[in-house]
Every structure is written in C-alpha cells, then in structure tokens.
Design a protein around this motif. Sequence first.
Motif, PDB file in Angstrom:
ATOM      1  N   CYS A 159     -20.510 -10.218  -5.245  1.00 45.54           N
ATOM      2  CA  CYS A 159     -20.027  -9.502  -4.064  1.00 45.54           C
ATOM      3  C   CYS A 159     -19.580 -10.480  -2.979  1.00 45.54           C
ATOM      4  CB  CYS A 159     -21.103  -8.568  -3.527  1.00 45.54           C
ATOM      5  SG  CYS A 159     -21.415  -7.123  -4.586  1.00 45.54           S
ATOM      6  N   CYS A 189     -23.616  -3.596  -4.063  1.00 43.47           N
ATOM      7  CA  CYS A 189     -23.687  -3.082  -5.433  1.00 43.47           C
ATOM      8  C   CYS A 189     -25.087  -2.622  -5.836  1.00 43.47           C
ATOM      9  CB  CYS A 189     -23.183  -4.126  -6.423  1.00 43.47           C
ATOM     10  SG  CYS A 189     -24.189  -5.627  -6.507  1.00 43.47           S
ATOM     11  N   ASP A 200     -12.361  -4.585  -7.104  1.00 44.84           N
ATOM     12  CA  ASP A 200     -13.816  -4.686  -7.180  1.00 44.84           C
ATOM     13  C   ASP A 200     -14.466  -3.984  -5.991  1.00 44.84           C
ATOM     14  OD1 ASP A 200     -16.271  -5.350  -8.151  1.00 44.84           O
ATOM     15  OD2 ASP A 200     -16.169  -7.480  -7.645  1.00 44.84           O
ATOM     16  N   ARG A 249     -20.666 -10.955 -12.778  1.00 43.81           N
ATOM     17  CA  ARG A 249     -21.670  -9.899 -12.818  1.00 43.81           C
ATOM     18  C   ARG A 249     -22.329  -9.815 -14.199  1.00 43.81           C
ATOM     19  NH1 ARG A 249     -21.136  -6.760  -8.238  1.00 43.81           N
ATOM     20  NH2 ARG A 249     -19.123  -6.877  -7.177  1.00 43.81           N
ATOM     21  N   ASP A 276     -16.534  -7.603 -15.719  1.00 43.14           N
ATOM     22  CA  ASP A 276     -17.689  -7.998 -14.915  1.00 43.14           C
ATOM     23  C   ASP A 276     -18.178  -9.396 -15.268  1.00 43.14           C
ATOM     24  OD1 ASP A 276     -17.595  -5.659 -13.567  1.00 43.14           O
ATOM     25  OD2 ASP A 276     -19.362  -4.748 -14.491  1.00 43.14           O
ATOM     26  N   ASP A 300     -14.160  -0.179  -6.342  1.00 41.86           N
ATOM     27  CA  ASP A 300     -15.123   0.340  -7.327  1.00 41.86           C
ATOM     28  C   ASP A 300     -16.523   0.452  -6.733  1.00 41.86           C
ATOM     29  OD1 ASP A 300     -13.158   0.569  -9.223  1.00 41.86           O
ATOM     30  OD2 ASP A 300     -13.603  -1.342 -10.209  1.00 41.86           O
ATOM     31  N   GLN A 301     -16.934  -0.575  -5.988  1.00 41.46           N
ATOM     32  CA  GLN A 301     -18.274  -0.547  -5.399  1.00 41.46           C
ATOM     33  C   GLN A 301     -18.382   0.515  -4.307  1.00 41.46           C
ATOM     34  OE1 GLN A 301     -20.599  -2.146  -6.868  1.00 41.46           O
ATOM     35  NE2 GLN A 301     -19.204  -3.312  -8.171  1.00 41.46           N
ATOM     36  N   ARG A 310     -18.650   4.028  -5.864  1.00 38.66           N
ATOM     37  CA  ARG A 310     -19.994   4.343  -6.354  1.00 38.66           C
ATOM     38  C   ARG A 310     -20.917   4.720  -5.205  1.00 38.66           C
ATOM     39  NH1 ARG A 310     -24.811   2.191  -6.816  1.00 38.66           N
ATOM     40  NH2 ARG A 310     -24.113   0.430  -5.584  1.00 38.66           N
ATOM     41  N   LYS A 311     -20.834   3.988  -4.088  1.00 38.02           N
ATOM     42  CA  LYS A 311     -21.676   4.312  -2.938  1.00 38.02           C
ATOM     43  C   LYS A 311     -21.300   5.674  -2.358  1.00 38.02           C
ATOM     44  CE  LYS A 311     -23.226   1.093  -0.265  1.00 38.02           C
ATOM     45  NZ  LYS A 311     -24.516   0.786  -0.881  1.00 38.02           N
TER      46      LYS A 311
END
Length: 463
Positions: A424, A339, A193, A236, A231, A196-197, A200-201
């Motif tokens: 998160c 996120c 997790d 999420r 998710d 993945d976050q 993306r950033k």
Amino acid sequence: MCSINDCNFDGNDDKVLKNTKDLSTDAIICRKCKCKNVDVLLVGQSGYCNVCFLNVINHKFRAALGKSKIIRHGDSILVDHSGELNSTVLLHLIKAGMSESTHKKLIFKTTVLYIHDDIMTKKTHEERVLLECKIAKEVKDLGFNGYAVSISQVLNKEDALDVRPIDQEINNENDSQLQLILTNLLDDTSRMDLVDQLRRKLLLSAARILNCNKIFVADSAIDIATKVLGDICLGRGAQLSTQANFCDARCEDIKILKPMRDFTQQELIYYSEYHKINFVKLKEPNMSTVTSIQALAHNFTMGLESQFSGTVSTVFRTADKISSKGDMQQNIEDNCVLCDTRLDFTSSDDKVTAIRAIEVSRLVSSKHIDAKAPLGNEENGKSNCFDSRPNNECCNGNTKCECRDSKKKQVTMKDVWRYLCYSCRLIFRNSELSSTLPSSLLFAVQQRVALKNMREEINDFLL
C-alpha cells in the motif's frame, strides 16, 4: 525405445477397433448420463448434454455454499453486482436457488448493491445514466432489492455514506475529488490498486448500513488467478490466501465470500447462452493496451490458459494453500489501514527482514544518514502533520499550528507510513500524501494515534 512406426500388432484387430470406437463415442455422448448427445463441450473434452450441464453448474454453486458451512439460516447477503457476465450469472443462480421448485432452496435474504466505479473512464453523463437504468431494470426483473452508490462515497465517513435505492440517481458529489486523487498517483498500476482497495472498503461500509453480515462477490477462477499473479508483482505475496480462499475474513464483523471461484469462463458463457442472459456491461478496463501490472498479469494468464488448460486452476489452487505466519491478528493496530491485512514489517532492530533490506537499500542509494527512517517519501527528516479533513495539510513545521495543542488531532507523515503495509505504500510512492491520501484513511490513522497516545498516558497507572 518404442516408436509408432515400429509398433507391431498381434492380430487383435477387433479389440483395437473396439477401443477406438469407445473413444469416438465418448466425444459425442454425455459423460454423465451416457445416453444423450453432447451439447456443451468444455476444455479437456468434458462433454455434457444441456440438462446434465445445468445440474453440474447448480451443484457446483450450491456445493460451494454448503461445504463452507458459513451461510446460516436468516443471513442477510449483500451481492456485489457490476452488470458484467459474472455478477449477472451469480444473481441468476441465486434466483434459481430461491425458487420454490428447487430442492433445498436457499434461505438467506439477498440485497444487491451496484457500485459505480468507472471513475477514470471517459463516459458521458448520458452513458452513465443509461447504464444505471439498465442495471436497475435487470435487478428488478430478478425480484431483488437493489441499491446503488458511487465509489467516491468512500471518501466520506461511514455514517455519512449515501447509499440510495437503485432506481434513484447516484450521488456523485465526490467524483471530482477522487479523480484528483487518482490523477496525482504515479501510474495506472497504482490507480487500479487503490480503486480495488477502496471498492472493498466501500462494500464493507455499505453492508453495515444495509444490515448485511456477509458479502458475495462474483470472482471466477480466471479473476482469482489474475489477481494472484498481479498481487505477487505488487508485493502482496503474503496476502495470497485471502485473495484465493472462499472466505475473506479480514474484517471481523463481515465476511466476503466467493461462491463462483470454481467456475471457468467457458462455463459462465455456456450458462448465459442457454438461459439467454444479456449482461449490460463489458469487462473493463480494456486489457488490449497494457498500461498496468494488472493488465499485464491478465494477458499473461489468458495466454497461458489458451495453450495449457490447467493454468488457471493450478495458479489459484496453489495460492489457496499458501498462507503467511501470524495471519490471525489480536490487535487492529497490527493491520494496514487501507487493505486490512497484517503489516508486513517489524519495528524491532534485531530482526532482518526483506522490508528492512529494501528500506536500507533505499536510504543508502539516496545518501540518507538516518537508517531508522520509515519507508516513504519523507525528506531530510521532515515530519508533516495532516488534518483528518480531505486534502488539508494542517502544518508543515509551523509551531503555531493549532494541531500541536492537541495530541488527538496530530497526525504526522511518519504515522501514516507506520500504518500502511509495504504494497500500500507503493501506491503513494513519489506522491504528495496531502493530495493523494483519502480523508477516511487519515481519520483511521488519527484514531489509532489517539488510541496509542491514550495507552501511553495510562500505562503507568495499570497494575
């Protein structure tokens, strides 16, 4: 009640035989042109000849871009390329759309970015270099400008991000630091997790450096369905619309688009076989060994899809229609620092929410008296202060710490939990924040705390 054995015919044998012949003919004749034999047989008995199949695939890709009306003339697109099947097919479709012989060719500028995110795999240095060389050759053969970056660069500030041309060696100076952060997390679910976050950033930061205003990711229908179910299990559920929608607009200046979300895995395989596309990287991690919720969700989705062909479509199209209240944010302080989604809790004491119920349950079970303590791993009201530098605990109740002389430098554990959403927070549960929270997130929290303090100071002077 009727039964097959009790069925009586009225003598119209010619009509029955004609209908039977039509059904058998549909199985071997292309359903689109009605004149060529079937070369591609998709799930649900949808048979196409090669020419019609390619036309359908190209139309599906171009329709996804055209219907949204988000792509404009002169846009700079950053394509997230991993070397796997999905992203390789995406590059091939873009290349075909930009060819001069294609009617209404694509008119945006394309830049390819490869993110090395195999940080937890046991690949040797030689294997990593060989993979990078293959991806660089693939990108150059397609005629695109390519860049590469290690996912560990997300630990740096955006202005210090080291994005290099794809034919140069990737900067891996922060790999050991990121590996330490991931090792200190509780389980593989939290590690996947967080990766993945952070990925993306990093995509958003790299897009700003490369002057790209939109990002293409190669998520197919099965990828989106798997992430949706995962998710939900990770808490999420309020973020399903951003996961399943064509456009992820959590960031105001850069949009993340999913032009391949309507593609099935079978269509991608047939397309790659026809064009003899050889992707250089297999799907990772290996889902045969279930060690995380994400892997379990993947196996569950694939198992259902093998028995019921409409499972994937049902999951991700249902998620596409679900949205939570108040998705539009007017203040960046209302979003999670990791996120970038809406913070799913409220500080008001007169409102009862699911997050508040979980918080009270945790406090009661741990015999805490203070019912207003934040959801986290604070113990007995301790408030640890962090510096924005990586893995450096500034003070722990020390009155002589320099950070107490300046409100701008002071970031407490309470502040960190305040700007993380529920899901998160679960990533860092039962972990030491001083060794698991990336310094870039601490810096983001520090900026928000400084802004909040400044507003409080000038509040009395505002008319």
